[in-house]
Design an enzyme around this catalytic site. Structure first.
Site: not given
Length: 274
Positions: A221, A255
């Site tokens: 991210k 995840r």
């Protein structure tokens, strides 16, 4: 720490890996990478072999300022892949990344065993009822607004306190309807500045007071690559560092895009924690 995925009990006392399978053209890291049935099957097989227990399938990108996708388009992308993977890898536990109740319902009927909702039921008032009737695990994430508006909604007095209150209310609403298996996701990158993401990570252990399993989703991210002044393709090392911190602070599900590296984190951290 057991969750029931359509009769398959998964023990989360030992952290588990959720592999990401995006079938969107515009996801921030792997959008458009998988185009054919063979591509989807090969990537699923790779993630399962590397240690993924869950495969999280998304047909609507939730990155900041993502393009709107109609429900019919989301379903047309999603359902054939759910059925394809279910037929070829019946041992895989399929999670569906959607905030739409009807998409969740149809995906569960097609073989999915878990729903991953970025809105915790706030973007579709029917979602909690669908989840209660389906009796499958429900991942509820913290977010404000929508993927199109969340970047403007980052004003908090005390972000962690407000997030815990948010989850307490959402968990309470879910429990009233009889939803048993709940996992919470702090939503790194969703309605949070870079600094706020790291404040949440620093205090991640506080979310254990909710008494439900915690999922951490930091994989590649912008909170990593913007801080390091690089890009998502160069963010694996940073991801591994933050996954390690997440595990040490109590995360039970990671995840990730890169399953092998995350599984190694779990093995190493488990030796320390045990």
């Amino acid at each position: 720490m057991n969750i029931n995925c359509k009769g398959q009990l998964v023990d989360l006392s030992q952290p588990k890996i959720m592999g990401i399978l995006n079938i969107t053209p515009d996801s921030f890291f792997d959008g458009g990478r998988y185009k054919t049935d063979e591509d989807f099957l090969n990537q699923t097989e790779k993630m399962l072999k590397e240690g993924a227990i869950f495969i999280d399938i998304g047909a609507y990108s939730s990155r900041p300022n993502a393009a709107f996708v109609s429900e019919s388009e989301e379903l047309s992308r999603l359902l054939p892949i759910v059925e394809l993977i279910g037929e070829n890898f019946p041992e895989a536990i399929l999670s569906i990344d959607t905030f739409r109740a009807n998409v969740a319902q149809q995906a569960i009927e097609s073989g999915a065993a878990m729903i991953n909702d970025i809105s915790a039921g706030l973007l579709d008032e029917q979602m909690l009822e669908i989840m209660a009737n389906a009796n499958v695990p429900y991942i509820m994430m913290h977010m404000r607004g929508t993927p199109q508006t969340m970047a403007t909604l980052t004003q908090y007095d005390d972000i962690v306190k407000e997030m815990i209150s948010y989850f307490a209310e959402r968990i309470g609403a879910a429990r009233k309807l009889g939803i048993n298996d709940i996992i919470v996701d702090p939503g790194f990158g969703f309605a949070k500045t870079l600094e706020q993401n790291y404040e949440v990570l620093q205090k991640l252990e506080l979310f254990q007071m909710l008494e439900v399993p915690l999922l951490s989703a930091v994989s590649r991210k912008s909170m990593i690559y913007k801080l390091l002044e690089t890009n998502q393709n160069e963010a694996l090392n940073g991801t591994t560092v933050l996954n390690t911190i997440s595990l040490l602070k109590g995360a039970k599900v990671l995840r990730v895009h890169d399953v092998k590296e995350a599984a190694e984190c779990v093995r190493l951290c488990s030796l320390i924690q045990n």
